[in-house]
Design a protein around this motif. Sequence first.
Motif, PDB file in Angstrom:
ATOM      1  N   LEU A  69     -20.796 -24.507  24.817  1.00  0.00           N
ATOM      2  CA  LEU A  69     -19.972 -23.775  23.860  1.00  0.00           C
ATOM      3  C   LEU A  69     -18.513 -24.222  23.873  1.00  0.00           C
ATOM      4  CD1 LEU A  69     -19.695 -21.423  21.825  1.00  0.00           C
ATOM      5  CD2 LEU A  69     -19.376 -19.897  23.777  1.00  0.00           C
ATOM      6  N   SER A  70     -17.916 -24.319  25.049  1.00  0.00           N
ATOM      7  CA  SER A  70     -16.504 -24.705  25.140  1.00  0.00           C
ATOM      8  C   SER A  70     -16.269 -26.096  24.561  1.00  0.00           C
ATOM      9  CB  SER A  70     -16.040 -24.667  26.597  1.00  0.00           C
ATOM     10  OG  SER A  70     -16.001 -23.350  27.088  1.00  0.00           O
ATOM     11  N   ASP A  71     -17.150 -27.035  24.886  1.00  0.00           N
ATOM     12  CA  ASP A  71     -17.015 -28.403  24.407  1.00  0.00           C
ATOM     13  C   ASP A  71     -17.121 -28.461  22.891  1.00  0.00           C
ATOM     14  OD1 ASP A  71     -16.689 -31.200  25.056  1.00  0.00           O
ATOM     15  OD2 ASP A  71     -18.779 -31.472  24.478  1.00  0.00           O
ATOM     16  N   ALA A  72     -18.031 -27.667  22.321  1.00  0.00           N
ATOM     17  CA  ALA A  72     -18.193 -27.638  20.866  1.00  0.00           C
ATOM     18  C   ALA A  72     -16.957 -27.043  20.195  1.00  0.00           C
ATOM     19  CB  ALA A  72     -19.444 -26.845  20.500  1.00  0.00           C
ATOM     20  N   ARG A  73     -16.446 -25.957  20.747  1.00  0.00           N
ATOM     21  CA  ARG A  73     -15.221 -25.376  20.179  1.00  0.00           C
ATOM     22  C   ARG A  73     -14.067 -26.363  20.244  1.00  0.00           C
ATOM     23  NH1 ARG A  73     -15.330 -19.359  22.994  1.00  0.00           N
ATOM     24  NH2 ARG A  73     -16.710 -18.316  21.479  1.00  0.00           N
ATOM     25  N   ASN A  74     -13.924 -27.039  21.384  1.00  0.00           N
ATOM     26  CA  ASN A  74     -12.838 -28.004  21.536  1.00  0.00           C
ATOM     27  C   ASN A  74     -12.947 -29.139  20.528  1.00  0.00           C
ATOM     28  OD1 ASN A  74     -11.822 -26.505  23.662  1.00  0.00           O
ATOM     29  ND2 ASN A  74     -12.708 -27.793  25.249  1.00  0.00           N
ATOM     30  N   GLU A 150      -7.553  -1.760  26.441  1.00  0.00           N
ATOM     31  CA  GLU A 150      -7.056  -1.033  25.289  1.00  0.00           C
ATOM     32  C   GLU A 150      -6.744  -2.029  24.176  1.00  0.00           C
ATOM     33  OE1 GLU A 150      -3.558   0.760  26.786  1.00  0.00           O
ATOM     34  OE2 GLU A 150      -4.591   2.269  27.987  1.00  0.00           O
ATOM     35  N   LEU A 151      -7.107  -1.719  22.972  1.00  0.00           N
ATOM     36  CA  LEU A 151      -6.800  -2.532  21.792  1.00  0.00           C
ATOM     37  C   LEU A 151      -7.433  -3.913  21.870  1.00  0.00           C
ATOM     38  CD1 LEU A 151      -3.038  -1.658  21.122  1.00  0.00           C
ATOM     39  CD2 LEU A 151      -5.070  -0.359  20.569  1.00  0.00           C
ATOM     40  N   TYR A 152      -6.820  -4.828  22.594  1.00  0.00           N
ATOM     41  CA  TYR A 152      -7.284  -6.204  22.622  1.00  0.00           C
ATOM     42  C   TYR A 152      -8.417  -6.372  23.634  1.00  0.00           C
ATOM     43  CZ  TYR A 152      -2.558  -6.345  20.788  1.00  0.00           C
ATOM     44  OH  TYR A 152      -1.424  -6.061  20.079  1.00  0.00           O
ATOM     45  N   ASN A 153      -9.382  -7.204  23.270  1.00  0.00           N
ATOM     46  CA  ASN A 153     -10.388  -7.609  24.249  1.00  0.00           C
ATOM     47  C   ASN A 153     -10.237  -9.102  24.483  1.00  0.00           C
ATOM     48  OD1 ASN A 153     -11.808  -8.950  22.076  1.00  0.00           O
ATOM     49  ND2 ASN A 153     -12.576  -6.933  21.482  1.00  0.00           N
ATOM     50  N   GLU A 154     -11.056  -9.631  25.352  1.00  0.00           N
ATOM     51  CA  GLU A 154     -10.937 -11.049  25.690  1.00  0.00           C
ATOM     52  C   GLU A 154     -11.751 -11.943  24.758  1.00  0.00           C
ATOM     53  OE1 GLU A 154     -12.384 -10.436  29.564  1.00  0.00           O
ATOM     54  OE2 GLU A 154     -10.458  -9.793  30.411  1.00  0.00           O
ATOM     55  N   VAL A 155     -12.480 -11.346  23.818  1.00  0.00           N
ATOM     56  CA  VAL A 155     -13.357 -12.100  22.918  1.00  0.00           C
ATOM     57  C   VAL A 155     -12.530 -12.840  21.875  1.00  0.00           C
ATOM     58  CG1 VAL A 155     -15.234 -11.913  21.250  1.00  0.00           C
ATOM     59  CG2 VAL A 155     -15.201 -10.419  23.254  1.00  0.00           C
ATOM     60  N   VAL A 156     -12.775 -14.138  21.690  1.00  0.00           N
ATOM     61  CA  VAL A 156     -11.984 -14.912  20.736  1.00  0.00           C
ATOM     62  C   VAL A 156     -12.484 -14.764  19.306  1.00  0.00           C
ATOM     63  CG1 VAL A 156     -11.350 -16.599  22.499  1.00  0.00           C
ATOM     64  CG2 VAL A 156     -13.311 -17.063  21.009  1.00  0.00           C
ATOM     65  N   CYS A 157     -13.753 -14.382  19.121  1.00  0.00           N
ATOM     66  CA  CYS A 157     -14.324 -14.364  17.773  1.00  0.00           C
ATOM     67  C   CYS A 157     -13.787 -13.235  16.905  1.00  0.00           C
ATOM     68  CB  CYS A 157     -15.852 -14.280  17.850  1.00  0.00           C
ATOM     69  SG  CYS A 157     -16.626 -15.765  18.491  1.00  0.00           S
ATOM     70  N   THR A 158     -13.139 -12.252  17.476  1.00  0.00           N
ATOM     71  CA  THR A 158     -12.534 -11.177  16.691  1.00  0.00           C
ATOM     72  C   THR A 158     -11.085 -11.492  16.344  1.00  0.00           C
ATOM     73  OG1 THR A 158     -11.886 -10.030  18.725  1.00  0.00           O
ATOM     74  CG2 THR A 158     -14.000  -9.409  17.731  1.00  0.00           C
ATOM     75  N   LYS A 159     -10.630 -12.706  16.612  1.00  0.00           N
ATOM     76  CA  LYS A 159      -9.214 -13.031  16.510  1.00  0.00           C
ATOM     77  C   LYS A 159      -8.944 -14.234  15.607  1.00  0.00           C
ATOM     78  CE  LYS A 159      -8.311 -11.245  21.138  1.00  0.00           C
ATOM     79  NZ  LYS A 159      -9.655 -10.637  21.244  1.00  0.00           N
ATOM     80  N   LEU A 160      -7.712 -14.296  15.161  1.00  0.00           N
ATOM     81  CA  LEU A 160      -7.198 -15.451  14.443  1.00  0.00           C
ATOM     82  C   LEU A 160      -5.991 -15.959  15.214  1.00  0.00           C
ATOM     83  CD1 LEU A 160      -7.755 -17.052  11.818  1.00  0.00           C
ATOM     84  CD2 LEU A 160      -6.080 -15.594  10.676  1.00  0.00           C
ATOM     85  N   HIS A 177     -18.135 -17.054  30.409  1.00  0.00           N
ATOM     86  CA  HIS A 177     -16.922 -16.230  30.325  1.00  0.00           C
ATOM     87  C   HIS A 177     -15.715 -17.091  29.954  1.00  0.00           C
ATOM     88  CE1 HIS A 177     -19.181 -12.940  32.125  1.00  0.00           C
ATOM     89  NE2 HIS A 177     -19.521 -13.732  33.123  1.00  0.00           N
ATOM     90  N   GLU A 178     -15.963 -18.114  29.114  1.00  0.00           N
ATOM     91  CA  GLU A 178     -14.875 -18.998  28.717  1.00  0.00           C
ATOM     92  C   GLU A 178     -13.807 -18.267  27.901  1.00  0.00           C
ATOM     93  OE1 GLU A 178     -18.047 -18.374  26.608  1.00  0.00           O
ATOM     94  OE2 GLU A 178     -18.362 -20.247  27.680  1.00  0.00           O
ATOM     95  N   ASP A 179     -14.187 -17.206  27.191  1.00  0.00           N
ATOM     96  CA  ASP A 179     -13.198 -16.431  26.436  1.00  0.00           C
ATOM     97  C   ASP A 179     -12.187 -15.780  27.373  1.00  0.00           C
ATOM     98  OD1 ASP A 179     -14.889 -17.140  24.401  1.00  0.00           O
ATOM     99  OD2 ASP A 179     -15.026 -15.141  23.524  1.00  0.00           O
ATOM    100  N   THR A 180     -12.677 -15.241  28.497  1.00  0.00           N
ATOM    101  CA  THR A 180     -11.792 -14.609  29.475  1.00  0.00           C
ATOM    102  C   THR A 180     -10.792 -15.613  30.031  1.00  0.00           C
ATOM    103  OG1 THR A 180     -13.540 -13.060  30.099  1.00  0.00           O
ATOM    104  CG2 THR A 180     -11.721 -13.319  31.646  1.00  0.00           C
ATOM    105  N   ALA A 181     -11.266 -16.816  30.286  1.00  0.00           N
ATOM    106  CA  ALA A 181     -10.400 -17.856  30.846  1.00  0.00           C
ATOM    107  C   ALA A 181      -9.360 -18.349  29.843  1.00  0.00           C
ATOM    108  CB  ALA A 181     -11.248 -19.036  31.329  1.00  0.00           C
ATOM    109  N   ASP A 221     -18.695 -17.228  37.862  1.00  0.00           N
ATOM    110  CA  ASP A 221     -17.603 -17.757  37.044  1.00  0.00           C
ATOM    111  C   ASP A 221     -16.513 -16.720  36.808  1.00  0.00           C
ATOM    112  OD1 ASP A 221     -20.147 -19.151  36.547  1.00  0.00           O
ATOM    113  OD2 ASP A 221     -18.980 -20.415  35.217  1.00  0.00           O
ATOM    114  N   SER A 222     -16.926 -15.477  36.495  1.00  0.00           N
ATOM    115  CA  SER A 222     -15.931 -14.446  36.189  1.00  0.00           C
ATOM    116  C   SER A 222     -15.055 -14.148  37.402  1.00  0.00           C
ATOM    117  CB  SER A 222     -16.622 -13.171  35.710  1.00  0.00           C
ATOM    118  OG  SER A 222     -17.489 -12.653  36.705  1.00  0.00           O
ATOM    119  N   VAL A 223     -15.635 -14.195  38.601  1.00  0.00           N
ATOM    120  CA  VAL A 223     -14.857 -13.962  39.819  1.00  0.00           C
ATOM    121  C   VAL A 223     -13.786 -15.045  39.967  1.00  0.00           C
ATOM    122  CG1 VAL A 223     -14.946 -13.755  42.334  1.00  0.00           C
ATOM    123  CG2 VAL A 223     -16.844 -12.875  40.935  1.00  0.00           C
TER     124      VAL A 223
END
Length: 326
Positions: A69-74, A150-160, A177-181, A221-223
């Motif tokens: 996933l990360s490689d494809a997004r990049n 609160e408000l923001y989450n770590e998910v990138v797909c809800t963002k611009l 958990h690449e979104d968290t990173a 990974d998340s740790v």
Amino acid sequence: MPAISIIVPIYNVEKYLHKCVDSILDQTFKDFELILVNDGSPDNCGEICNEYSRKDPRVKVIHKKNGGLSDARNAGIDIAEGDYIGFVDSDDWIEPDMYEILFNMCKTNNCEIGSCTYAIYHQNKRIINESHPLTVHNNKQAMEAMLNDELYNEVVCTKLFKRSLFNGLRFTLGIIHEDTAFTYKAIHKCEKVCFIGVPKYNYIKRDDSIMANTKKNVRIDSVLIYEEMYQFIKNDYPQLCDLVALKLTNCSMLALNLMINSNSSNYKTTYYKVVNIMNNYFFRTIKLKNYPFSVKLLLVATKIHPVFYKLIMDFVTLRNKNSKSA
């Protein structure tokens, strides 16, 4: 130049792909390019991508060897030309006005990140996550709101995201958990971030997803991500260290519980690796006022022995069950 580049990483999602792509092409906001990244998908996804590119000039297609996933997004980021960049996962879909709302929020309020919320679909149930009117924060306020859930989450797909944020910043390869990173580093680079609590992204929770399989095959990974985040936050937002330590401890204990319950000796090395990381933050976490006593007891148990940890975990689990049934 398009106003927005929308990047969709694609792998083995043939039965979901049409709904996803159609929801993007049907946006009320029209000034965008759609970058479909076929990440070596073994099914018919590659040809479906080509069909869309032949029908709509806004569609670009990348065919590449599978890299995750990360490689494809990049790969999509590397060719994106839009002033802003958004991401949609290929088994999800979006509401028709999602990008119109996010883009107008960002432009009106001069923000580098605009965020909405989402609805989760799982086993014929729809769970809506919405809560808040339009809010504009600086990066310190946004970081605290994200860490407090609160408000923001770590998910990138809800963002611009403003495309300039990606200068020197990409998704980390080879992890989950690449979104968290990624997200906290992007927020740090912002001057202003805006949020509106309306569910414009539709997320399908699949039982065969990467995240679901992670619970069967324990990864830490998340740790490691939260440990890296702690060092970052300590330098730039020291007043938020307790919040990161709490998240680090929670995901560490989740990983330990999964390992203990697996009854497998394969996790012995990993178990002690997680315990050693937790011990670095033991005194910061144990003093947190709102942390339950039972969890603090488990923290102490990690410093003794896995067998003792399991005994305490079983005791806490049983007590929680009894209190719920009472």
